[in-house]
Structure formats: structure tokens, C-alpha cells
Design an enzyme around this catalytic site. Sequence first.
Site, PDB file in Angstrom:
ATOM      1  N   GLU A 159      22.572  -4.632   2.925  1.00  0.00           N
ATOM      2  CA  GLU A 159      23.806  -4.388   3.681  1.00  0.00           C
ATOM      3  C   GLU A 159      25.054  -4.916   2.979  1.00  0.00           C
ATOM      4  O   GLU A 159      25.741  -5.826   3.459  1.00  0.00           O
ATOM      5  CB  GLU A 159      23.673  -4.960   5.088  1.00  0.00           C
ATOM      6  CG  GLU A 159      22.612  -4.234   5.893  1.00  0.00           C
ATOM      7  CD  GLU A 159      22.436  -4.760   7.306  1.00  0.00           C
ATOM      8  OE1 GLU A 159      23.100  -5.763   7.675  1.00  0.00           O
ATOM      9  OE2 GLU A 159      21.632  -4.179   8.051  1.00  0.00           O
ATOM     10  N   GLU A 248      15.709  -0.408   7.234  1.00  0.00           N
ATOM     11  CA  GLU A 248      15.843  -1.409   8.295  1.00  0.00           C
ATOM     12  C   GLU A 248      16.497  -0.825   9.526  1.00  0.00           C
ATOM     13  O   GLU A 248      17.507  -0.116   9.449  1.00  0.00           O
ATOM     14  CB  GLU A 248      16.690  -2.612   7.828  1.00  0.00           C
ATOM     15  CG  GLU A 248      16.794  -3.706   8.901  1.00  0.00           C
ATOM     16  CD  GLU A 248      17.753  -4.823   8.516  1.00  0.00           C
ATOM     17  OE1 GLU A 248      17.658  -5.306   7.382  1.00  0.00           O
ATOM     18  OE2 GLU A 248      18.601  -5.181   9.360  1.00  0.00           O
TER      19      GLU A 248
END
Length: 532
Positions: A159, A248
Site C-alpha cells: 500500500e 489483500e
Amino acid sequence: MGALPVVTVAASIIGATEASAAAANINPSAPRQTIRGFGAMAHAAWIGDLTAAQRDTAFGTGDGHLGFSVLRIPVGENQADWGRDLATAQRAVALGATVFASPWNPPAGMTETFTHGSQTNAKRLKYSSYAAYAQHLNDFTTYMRNNGVNLYAISVQNEPDYASTWTWWTAAEIVQFLRANAGSISTRVIAPESFQYVKSMSDPILNDATALANVDIIGAHLYGTSYSNFPYPLFQQKGAGKELWMTEVYYPNSTDSADAWPGALDVGEHMHHAMVDAGFQTYVWWYLRRSYGPMREDGQISKRGAVMAQFARFVRPGYVRIDATANPATNVYVSAYRSADTVVIVAVNKNTSSVSQQFTLAGTTASGSVANWVTDGSRNVAPQSALGMVNGSVTVTLPARSVTTLVTSVNGTITPSPSVSSSPAGGAGPRVAYTMSTWSSGFTATVSITNAGTSAIDGWTLSFTLPPGQSITSGWNATFSPASGQVNARNVDYNGTIAPGATVEIGFQATHTGNTAEPAAFTLNGVPCTVV
């Protein structure tokens, strides 16, 4: 890979009486993406490691197991922490799972602070440390390999666009790293793992030929991503030879109990759209064991986990999604998968009533039994009585608010689960075809097992000896043990019966030290095989 049109999620729920749906057409001859697997994240530093029993529950494929075939682990910024997740990774590999890793931060000496919006102490990798960071990722890959875990891939950054407490990267910085440094990493490379499938993070990679050449997997997270944003036309246009992974998510939230029903059924619809609309090859949950995860804190499978297992236990690595009528009725979602002659259909019914659903396999008039399993408000991946397929068609009652998985064959009979192991009986012995695809330090092997006898084989173990220097790191459609030397490949619950004349295909990935010879002989349940 091709993505089907976006399915609009209907707001209404039909009434409490059984409804009939239009036939769902399954086309085994229309392949889409190859499935790498379903799984979750383990992060011992943050939530503690799994126990030995929990590892088996997560990655085993039998009744009461999740059947996960993918494990995500963190890349610690300090080498002293690299062993934290090793035991879980080793057991996952032993049970046939693929392992990949994602970093949150580089080693502290490689970073610098800068101002990012209102954040005055934001962290980024120093440009002068790009080469050292690539070496750091490579060192982690080597550490895991030396400890029996051959990482399938490693990510550049978790991320990078949502990094208030970890390391920020811009899309341009990721492209620069891929262009100049990622080529030195000795396993597959994943990028960008953006927080919300932000295409502005991955578009620059796809549009830069040099960067694209040094990345193997476009990875994304799906937090807050609408179904309408799941398709990725640019990837379809420019991503040939690359993989597309969802690395994810938790869904729909992290506040509800994973046992809340019918809320857990939302996970099944989400997985459907990830496979069908987005064309992802993996689906990876955030935190394997958590109150909102597939495994509860007590180690038992949750309702969300049971829904995931309806995919994971039966759609194994190497299966290919095939074309299917995705939305044959309001709030009914269908996806289908194939490996050799085996076809798996997963149907999610979110209605408050049961639905009578016909499935028709194109191009076959086969008749036989159809194994099936159900998760609903009172059952978790519960085996049901076999159904009958006639002329390639079977009609199934999908219970209210349920997920149903069907396993059948384009050629006819497949039975649910293996019972007592038996030897081939009647006629000729079994036949084996062994095909390798090698590269500098590894290979994949596909093994086709054909029952040339006149009686069904009900439960099987294929035994063979790997040549010196070869070691299995992951496998599909069978449980392989041990990883080297004399290996036993045992059937999983959905392919335990091999009808006369039928073929089962299994496979594995392995490392080698230069010796790429094939096994000299095979036995099936102790009976010598003819190698073709």
C-alpha cells in the site's frame, strides 16, 4: 485473460418461495484466467503466530479445513525478525501452498522523512538506497529459500499510496525502481499493491515497457473498491504474460463477527466479482486468524471462512476459470473452473428463498454423478447427496442464502470424496505422463494419471523419486510429501476417484541445482505405472 461484463448488484431480494432461474451455461472450452489460489495473511509480529493445528486447518484440503493455497507473509525491515513467520510458511509449503511476501518498510537506514500533505514526518526510500533495497528484498528471498520456502513472489511495497504509518511511494518512484533495480531480484516481483485498486498507481507500470518487463504480477487491494471499478481494460491490453493478483482485503468490514449470517455471504459475492469481473488470479484475506477473518481466534473456521472454503478447497492452483452465465437470476452469482476433465461450479444465492438452477455444460452430452457441498446458515461446506447429470445438464436447488459448489466431469462421473484407498483393479495398470518446464534454478512438472483398468480407483497415492538436487516448493491437485527424495502425492478430496479410462492431472513447482532429469518410475497405490 478476459473479463465478463460488470454485473449490477440488484437491490431487491425475492420472496420466500422457491424461484426458478434461467439456465446457467458453462463452456469448458472458453478459458479465462488461470487461478493461482485463495488464501490469507499471517503476521506473527502483530497478532501472534498460528499454532500447528491452525496451520493444518488453514492449508489442509479435507473436511473441516479451509483449503487455502496461498499464504502472504511480511518482509521484516530487520533481518533478526525474518524467522517470525517461517514455521507457518514452511508448513504451508509442505501442504502445497504458494507463499509470497510484502514489505511495509525498508531498513531504517535506507529511508528519509519528508512532508506529505499535512504529514510532516512521512517516510520514503532514499533514491540513493534503491539498489540496496533491491538487495534487501533479494536477501529475504534467499533466506526463505535456504529455509525451505521458495517464495513465489515478493512485493516492492505494501500500500504505497496509504502509508501514514509506513513507507510512501509515488507511481513514478515505483516505475523508477522497477526499471533500474527490480531485475536483480531472484523471484517474481509484485507491484504496486495499491490500497483501493487505484489504477493511477498501476497504469504507469503498464505504460512503461522497461518497468513492465521487470514486474511479474500486478497486485492490488480492494478496500472500498466498487464492483464497477473491478475490470481493468489496460491490463487486458498490455498485461500479456503478467499475472493479476488481489493481494489483500477484508470484506465487508472488520467490525462484524465473521460468524454473522447472512452477512458472511457477502464474502462469496465479493469473491465472485473478483474472479469474474476483475479476472484476478488470487484472492487473499487480511489476517488469517481474526474475529472478522476466515479463522476465529479459537482456531475454528468462521462463516466467512466456510464461504471462502467453498472456492478454496475445490478450485485449486492451476485450474482455469471458464466462461459461465454469471448472473442467471436476481442475486444468484455463478463462476466455473476447469482442470483437465474436472469442472467446478460455485453458485452464490443471496435470496431469502431457494432457487432451482439448471447448469448446462456446453459441448458434452455426458451423464453421471455431480458431487456438491453447501454452506448456509446451519451448514459449513457440508457434503450433500450426489446429483445426477443427464446429457451434460444438472438442475440444483440452491438453498436460501447459501453457497453451493458442484464438482463434475466433462466426461461423466466424478464422486464426492475418496473412501478406503484401493489398488487399481482389472485390465491394464495405470499410466503416467510427466511433463517438465525448466528454467535456471527451478521447474514446474505436470503429471497426468490415467486409470487404464476396468474398475474405478477409489483413493490413490502416486509415488516417485525425485532426482538429487530437486525439491518441491508448492503443488496443486494433490498433497506432496516429503519435498524431495521419494515423494508421495496423495489425492485431495475432490479427485480421489479415477473412473476407468479417466485422467487426473496434478502438478508441482520445484527447485533444482542443475539436475533436470525426470523420475525414473512411478507407482500408483503400489502398482507400477506405464510412463507414456
